[in-house]
Design a protein around this motif. Sequence first.
Motif, PDB file in Angstrom:
ATOM      1  N   PRO A 155      52.090  82.550  31.706  1.00 28.14           N
ATOM      2  CA  PRO A 155      52.012  83.652  32.667  1.00 28.14           C
ATOM      3  C   PRO A 155      53.347  84.336  32.930  1.00 28.14           C
ATOM      4  N   THR A 156      54.434  83.747  32.475  1.00 27.66           N
ATOM      5  CA  THR A 156      55.761  84.328  32.681  1.00 27.66           C
ATOM      6  C   THR A 156      56.431  84.593  31.333  1.00 27.66           C
ATOM      7  N   ALA A 157      57.456  85.429  31.349  1.00 27.20           N
ATOM      8  CA  ALA A 157      58.182  85.756  30.120  1.00 27.20           C
ATOM      9  C   ALA A 157      58.948  84.531  29.616  1.00 27.20           C
ATOM     10  N   VAL A 158      58.898  84.318  28.316  1.00 21.35           N
ATOM     11  CA  VAL A 158      59.599  83.187  27.705  1.00 21.35           C
ATOM     12  C   VAL A 158      60.431  83.692  26.535  1.00 21.35           C
ATOM     13  N   VAL A 176      50.567  72.182  30.217  1.00 14.39           N
ATOM     14  CA  VAL A 176      50.817  71.861  28.812  1.00 14.39           C
ATOM     15  C   VAL A 176      52.163  72.436  28.379  1.00 14.39           C
ATOM     16  N   TRP A 177      52.948  71.608  27.658  1.00 12.51           N
ATOM     17  CA  TRP A 177      54.214  72.080  27.110  1.00 12.51           C
ATOM     18  C   TRP A 177      54.301  71.576  25.670  1.00 12.51           C
ATOM     19  N   GLU A 234      53.403  80.758  23.426  1.00 10.50           N
ATOM     20  CA  GLU A 234      52.620  81.951  23.748  1.00 10.50           C
ATOM     21  C   GLU A 234      51.589  81.635  24.829  1.00 10.50           C
ATOM     22  N   GLY A 235      51.115  82.678  25.485  1.00 11.42           N
ATOM     23  CA  GLY A 235      50.040  82.518  26.451  1.00 11.42           C
ATOM     24  C   GLY A 235      50.465  82.031  27.815  1.00 11.42           C
TER      25      GLY A 235
END
Length: 271
Positions: free
Chosen positions: A163-166, A58-59, A160-161
């Motif tokens: 698994p990697t830093a955004v 999902v994006w 948000e949510g």
Amino acid sequence: MAFTLGPKARAAGVGLKVFDETGSTNADAMAYARAGGRTPCWFVTTMQTAGRGRRNRVWVAPRGNLASSVFESFNVTPAVAATLGFAAGVALEKALREVSVEAAMRSPNSAANDYRLKWPNDILAGGSKLVGMNLEAETLPDGRLAVVVGMGTNVVAAPEGLPTAVTCLSQLGVSASAEDVFAALSDSWHEMRGIWDDGRGFAKIRDLWLDRAAGLGQTVSIRSGSSVVSGIFDTIDETGCMVLITSDRRRIPIAAGDVYFGDAASAKAAD
């Protein structure tokens, strides 16, 4: 502020379809192709509610972020078309640099940043994900290949949510809008698509991509399913595979997988 094509894209006769809100710009672009559209065309919005990234993840683009997809059709194989994703990465990285510089010129409080391309199709800023890309292809009735390249850029907010830093441009101190990024992107895409030249210019795109690559020459780990392989990120080959040099000096081409910087433990820790 309205979405507009950059002057190079406009002069080339590229189409533009703007949505106040849409489920997925990739889906809109592919629907255009299935309905008989053949002119290269952009599909853009600042509010995407059902987008999908790589591996069908999902994006979602909240209001103010940029969800953009470009449709092109080619008389090439799917394997050749897949290398177009690298041209997209180079194009968007260039657009982000240009927008950052222009924003800094307008406002002393706006920061310039170092953007890096993460194999196969992300853009990082400060080690955090800023852009996700997704390429889809479908054979048309005339035998040509419809290719849609989706690019989601975090402008005002980071999802948000994950698994990697955004991150997003506003968190990076870049005073720019989705419309600013898109205008620059439409022109840089036109340039890089021309260099790519139906795959004939991939060697040049490959060099440009490697100049901007994250983790090149460093230890990375690739996870595909339950399998993890680690090694030094040496290059990408003529098909776009990541080439790793393992501890026993083997050169291994990797066609797909999730990349983690560091040894195998970094990939396993992301479970």
